[in-house]
Design an enzyme around this catalytic site. Structure first.
Site, short mmCIF file in Angstrom:
data_model
loop_
_atom_site.label_atom_id
_atom_site.label_comp_id
_atom_site.label_asym_id
_atom_site.label_seq_id
_atom_site.Cartn_x
_atom_site.Cartn_y
_atom_site.Cartn_z
CD GLN A 126 1.42 -3.97 -12.70
OE1 GLN A 126 0.37 -3.67 -12.14
NE2 GLN A 126 2.59 -3.55 -12.27
N GLY A 127 1.15 -7.99 -15.94
CA GLY A 127 1.52 -9.35 -15.53
C GLY A 127 2.84 -9.38 -14.79
CB SER A 129 1.85 -10.27 -8.69
OG SER A 129 2.02 -8.93 -8.34
CD GLU A 244 1.67 -0.07 -9.64
OE1 GLU A 244 2.73 -0.65 -9.94
OE2 GLU A 244 0.67 -0.65 -9.20
CB SER A 386 2.66 -4.30 0.77
OG SER A 386 3.92 -4.41 1.39
CG ASN A 387 0.68 1.06 2.53
OD1 ASN A 387 0.75 0.99 1.30
ND2 ASN A 387 -0.19 1.82 3.15
CD GLU A 388 2.80 -3.93 5.73
OE1 GLU A 388 2.49 -4.11 4.52
OE2 GLU A 388 1.93 -3.71 6.60
C1 LIG Z 1 -6.69 -5.93 -5.72
C2 LIG Z 1 -5.30 -6.21 -6.20
C3 LIG Z 1 -4.95 -5.94 -7.50
C4 LIG Z 1 -3.68 -6.25 -7.98
N1 LIG Z 1 -3.40 -6.03 -9.30
C5 LIG Z 1 -2.22 -6.46 -9.80
C6 LIG Z 1 -1.95 -6.40 -11.19
O1 LIG Z 1 -2.77 -5.94 -11.99
N2 LIG Z 1 -0.77 -6.88 -11.66
C7 LIG Z 1 0.18 -7.40 -10.82
O2 LIG Z 1 1.22 -7.80 -11.29
N3 LIG Z 1 -0.05 -7.47 -9.48
C8 LIG Z 1 -1.22 -7.02 -8.96
N4 LIG Z 1 -1.46 -7.13 -7.60
C9 LIG Z 1 -0.48 -7.82 -6.76
C10 LIG Z 1 0.20 -6.97 -5.73
O3 LIG Z 1 1.18 -6.19 -6.30
C11 LIG Z 1 0.76 -7.94 -4.67
O4 LIG Z 1 -0.34 -8.44 -3.95
C12 LIG Z 1 1.71 -7.28 -3.71
O5 LIG Z 1 2.91 -7.02 -4.35
C13 LIG Z 1 1.97 -8.14 -2.47
O6 LIG Z 1 2.37 -9.42 -2.83
P1 LIG Z 1 1.67 -10.70 -2.19
O7 LIG Z 1 0.23 -10.56 -2.39
O8 LIG Z 1 2.33 -11.91 -2.72
O9 LIG Z 1 1.96 -10.59 -0.63
P2 LIG Z 1 3.31 -10.98 0.11
O10 LIG Z 1 4.46 -10.42 -0.62
O11 LIG Z 1 3.31 -12.43 0.41
O12 LIG Z 1 3.15 -10.15 1.44
C14 LIG Z 1 2.42 -10.60 2.56
C15 LIG Z 1 2.66 -9.62 3.69
O13 LIG Z 1 4.04 -9.60 4.02
C16 LIG Z 1 4.55 -8.30 3.97
N5 LIG Z 1 5.95 -8.33 3.55
C17 LIG Z 1 6.47 -9.01 2.49
N6 LIG Z 1 7.79 -8.79 2.43
C18 LIG Z 1 8.11 -7.97 3.43
C19 LIG Z 1 9.33 -7.39 3.90
N7 LIG Z 1 10.49 -7.59 3.28
N8 LIG Z 1 9.29 -6.58 4.98
C20 LIG Z 1 8.12 -6.35 5.61
N9 LIG Z 1 6.95 -6.88 5.23
C21 LIG Z 1 6.93 -7.68 4.16
C22 LIG Z 1 3.66 -7.58 2.99
O14 LIG Z 1 3.68 -6.19 3.20
C23 LIG Z 1 2.32 -8.19 3.31
O15 LIG Z 1 1.77 -7.55 4.39
C24 LIG Z 1 -2.72 -6.80 -7.10
C25 LIG Z 1 -3.07 -7.05 -5.77
C26 LIG Z 1 -4.33 -6.76 -5.31
C27 LIG Z 1 -4.67 -7.06 -3.88
#
Ligand SMILES: Cc1cc2nc3c(=O)[nH]c(=O)nc-3n(C[C@H](O)[C@H](O)[C@H](O)COP(=O)(O)OP(=O)(O)OC[C@H]3O[C@@H](n4cnc5c(N)ncnc54)[C@H](O)[C@@H]3O)c2cc1C
Lengths: 401, 382
Positions: A126-127, A129, A244, A386-388
């Site tokens: 899944q591409g 992020s 998902e 994320s849960n948030e």
């Molecule tokens: C083990 C693992 C596997 C993954 N596999 C895939 C994959 O196969 N393909 C893919 O595309 N992605 C994948 N992901 C990516 C995942 O979907 C992202 O990590 C996720 O969407 C969060 O984005 P970020 O890591 O950039 O965190 P950020 O978006 O930078 O978030 C950082 C923190 O800020 C909080 N936050 C952000 N915005 C808000 C808001 N508006 N209000 C309140 N809180 C907020 C978040 O909840 C988090 O706590 C994977 C991630 C992990 C950890």
């Protein structure tokens, strides 16, 4: 309202259970129970067993290999599979890109990809992020520039789960840089063997390697790999993410982990008694069981509402399933860590998935995977939205706040 | 009561902090971890030069006569940089046993060598079955003329694979979980009949499994009162708990600082994620957890040598409960607020989280101490 399963549903569940017991290879089951890392082959083997039985993609339309089951039967099947415990079929194919192709792809794409997904001939990843586009997924910057019968793709994806094995990646790419954020995005299928695609591993802090960075450097993608319409990718992505989220509750897996938790708590001793004899510990387990039962009922309610076809869009309550499901998975992993007690300390989980323990374990062998498991499952409240973000969705979509 | 550090304590804090900031960064830490024993001997010698390795010892033993507050200051600094060095094993635990339980000769031969960095020591106590029960000792000590013969196995010996000398607990009499009948013995790590297997731990450090088979020790190698060493074991375990609490506070502080910084710099939806109120509140909750932990680390230091052992034990249980809970909350939330990057090995947050998790499992986790505290009547009754 009838709150009981029908005799047919119970018979169906028994059939599924019997199949899991018979068909799941013992080495794979043992790895699952012990929490050891699976290798690619384990997933392929299991998927093909399912496919031979006609149960690889039961939730798809019958025409493409679906089983024609009711929502409750589908639930019971998944629950039995997770409780077996069998590996989850690689979600990127059967739960993500498959349904998107079915809903929005053309006939050629369906014929080309769907059977290979069902048999795990193609390993998908899944591409979505990117470094600057996580929670704010619509901020994706990877570009696809149309030139004749192909696109030229440039950019970077990250956190890509199991891309190291992937044959194909489905990507959100920006096809109209001038449009508003959500509007210039397309859904593109890219062959990982295309020149210009590079995969770099990312190690997670538990020591495992399941995520990667994927780079695209002037990658030529045939235009026929576009799903649906250009610049409509965001709609498809929302459809996919809703699917998902409900898949992520993993209630059956939590049941299997709870069973394991109780077994291990009977092996671990505290003083002269097994830990399970400690009423405080049993209360902690019971508290999780209560929540899990509630979640299971919620899941069934969501399914029943979907079946009665109020609309075909995923229920916003799927956010509840993702949220609570991930919290419970994490809570169980915490209790497992507590069972390990001092034996959480040795770092002895083989980091390479092919590797086996080559020294006698320190402490009980069962304890070795519990700390890495606890660490690794912190991911469950981050990925899949994320849960948030789930709470934001509940506040907006359900509560109208 | 005065919560301000005095002049000397402030100097100690500054000099240790400065030295560690220069010695440790994530890359170097990784390198040190792959050196023999899993830490840097060069840094160990710097500690010796600064007097840290003799911190709690008397001047006549090469020390500087520091107390629980000084140890707290140093441990907190270690926590901030996730120092790998076996300070707890050598100085706090083993040094503590010799300081409070060693005879004159043992003290004057060993303490100066710990202080100078020549000798590393470890405390071999826990056994496979003992979980968090300090009295659960099956290893035997049998008198044989003027010698004692040790047989048994010890597990999870912190710093055990690099130690030159071991302090080993063994049972002279009594049943497995009796608190009476336990003795402490000084054993060379290379003595006949000692075999050990070192391994890495989840927090990037090292420990060892050590087996003793017919190991003969001379009568003068006894620490504390033979057969009645348990009160000393509890006392030194309490020193270790106080020290670990301070270290955990340092780790929590660094992790919290880092998370707040990340909230200010990471942008999503066109704004720093720290603009989202839910994350502001989370960071505030983390700060509350940190300050509660810091207060309990201070309480632990205050009570570490209390004249009333029962009150001392209750205080340590209370502190360990708070540290365990705060550490878990701060660790989990730090990962969560970092999103994907928090899950990676190359980023620091996971390493802090792992160390905080490891600390919870040492000398009893939060749950164990909560139960113990409750059984003893709770703090208010004390
Ligand atoms: C083990 C693992 C596997 C993954 N596999 C895939 C994959 O196969 N393909 C893919 O595309 N992605 C994948 N992901 C990516 C995942 O979907 C992202 O990590 C996720 O969407 C969060 O984005 P970020 O890591 O950039 O965190 P950020 O978006 O930078 O978030 C950082 C923190 O800020 C909080 N936050 C952000 N915005 C808000 C808001 N508006 N209000 C309140 N809180 C907020 C978040 O909840 C988090 O706590 C994977 C991630 C992990 C950890």
């Amino acid at each position: 309202m009838d709150l009981r399963f029908t005799p047919e549903e119970i018979a169906f569940r028994d059939e599924a259970r019997a199949f899991m017991q018979k068909a799941l290879p013992a080495p794979i089951r043992d790895k699952m129970i012990e929490g050891r890392r699976l290798v690619k082959d384990d997933l392929v083997t299991w998927q093909r067993i399912l496919n031979a039985k006609g149960w690889a993609v039961p939730h798809w339309p019958v025409q493409w290999g679906g089983a024609g089951w009711s929502a409750v039967e589908l639930y019971l099947f998944r629950d039995e599979m997770q409780q077996a415990p069998a590996p989850e079929p690689l979600p990127f194919g059967v739960n993500m890109v498959g349904p998107v192709i079915i809903a929005f792809g053309n006939d050629a794409q369906k014929k080309r990809f769907l059977p290979r997904i069902a048999n795990l001939d193609d390993w998908w990843c899944q591409g979505f992020s990117e470094p600057e586009a996580g929670s704010d997924l619509a901020a994706v910057k990877t570009t696809a520039r149309r030139g004749g019968d192909h696109y030229i793709v440039n950019g970077q994806k990250t956190w890509t789960t199991l891309a190291q094995y992937a044959d194909w990646i489905f990507c959100l790419v920006r096809t109209d840089p001038s449009a508003k954020k959500q509007q210039g995005i397309s859904f593109l299928l890219i062959d990982m063997k295309t020149p210009g695609v590079t995969v770099r591993p990312i190690q997670t802090f538990d020591g495992g390697h399941e995520i990667n960075e994927v780079f695209f450097d002037d990658v030529r993608v045939p235009a026929e790999n576009l799903v649906g319409e250009e610049n409509k990718g965001w709609d498809y992505a929302k459809f996919l993410l809703g699917n998902e989220r409900s898949g992520i509750a993993r209630i059956g897996i939590s049941k299997a982990r709870l069973r394991r938790l109780k077994e291990l708590a009977a092996l671990a001793t505290s003083g002269d008694k097994p830990l399970i004899a400690d009423e405080r510990f049993r209360m902690k387990i019971a508290a999780i069981e209560v929540e899990l039962k509630a979640l299971e009922m919620t899941q069934l309610r969501v399914l029943s509402r979907e079946r009665n076809g109020h609309d075909s869009k995923p229920d916003p309550a799927s956010s509840i399933l993702k949220l609570k499901g991930s919290e419970l998975q994490q809570a169980i992993s915490e209790l497992l860590l507590e069972v390990a007690g001092p034996y959480a300390l040795p770092d002895q989980m083989p980091h390479d998935e092919a590797e086996r323990w080559n020294e006698p374990p320190v402490g009980p062998e069962w304890a070795a995977t519990l700390a890495p498991h606890y660490f690794n499952w912190r991911k469950a409240s981050i990925y899949g939205g994320s849960n948030e973000i789930q709470k934001n969705i509940i506040a907006k979509a359900i509560l109208g706040l | 009561m005065d919560f301000e550090l005095n002049e000397e304590q402030r100097l100690l804090q500054e000099s240790v902090g400065r030295m560690l900031a220069g010695a440790y960064d994530p890359d170097r830490r990784k390198r040190y971890a792959s050196e023999p024993g899993g830490f840097s001997r060069a840094i160990w010698h710097t500690y010796a030069e600064l007097g840290l390795l003799g911190l709690p010892f008397e001047e006549k033993h090469g020390g500087i006569g520091g107390g629980a507050v000084e140890t707290m200051i140093v441990m907190e600094s270690f926590g901030r940089v996730l120092a790998l060095d076996p300070y707890l094993a050598s100085v706090v635990l083993s040094g503590g046993f010799i300081r409070l339980g060693g005879g004159d000769v043992v003290q004057s031969t060993i303490l100066p060598r710990i202080a100078s960095g020549e000798m590393l020591m470890a405390f071999a106590h826990a056994e496979r079955q003992s979980r968090y029960d300090l009295a659960d000792i099956a290893m035997t000590a049998r008198k044989d003329g003027s010698h004692v013969v040790l047989d048994g196995e010890k597990t999870l010996v912190l710093g055990g694979d690099s130690a030159d000398q071991l302090i080993v607990s063994a049972r002279l009499s009594g049943a497995r979980r009796d608190s009476s009948g336990i003795g402490l013995f000084l054993v060379g790590a290379a003595a006949d009949g000692v075999t050990r297997r070192g391994y890495p731990t989840i927090d990037g450090r090292r420990a060892a499994e050590i087996a003793f088979s017919g190991v003969r020790v001379a009568a003068d190698a006894v620490i504390g009162e033979p057969g009645n060493a348990f009160p000393l074991i509890e006392h030194i375990a309490d020193h270790a708990i106080a020290a670990l609490c301070a270290e955990a506070v340092g780790a929590m502080q660094a992790l919290h600082d880092n998370t707040v910084e990340y909230l200010k710099t990471r942008k999503q939806f066109g704004v720093p994620i720290g603009n989202f109120q839910v994350l502001q509140h989370r960071a505030a909750e983390m700060l509350i957890a940190l300050e509660q932990a810091r207060s309990m680390a201070l309480f632990a230091a205050m009570m570490a040598d209390d004249a009333d052992p029962a009150a001392r034990r209750q205080a340590m249980s209370a502190a360990k409960v708070q540290i365990g809970r705060s550490g878990r909350f701060i660790g989990q939330q730090a990962i969560q607020l970092h999103g994907g990057i928090g899950m990676t090995m190359d980023y620091s947050a996971g390493h802090y989280f792992k160390r905080l998790t490891a600390i919870d499992t040492m000398f009893g986790d939060a749950d164990h101490h909560l139960a113990r505290l409750a059984r003893s009547g709770g703090l208010a009754a004390a």
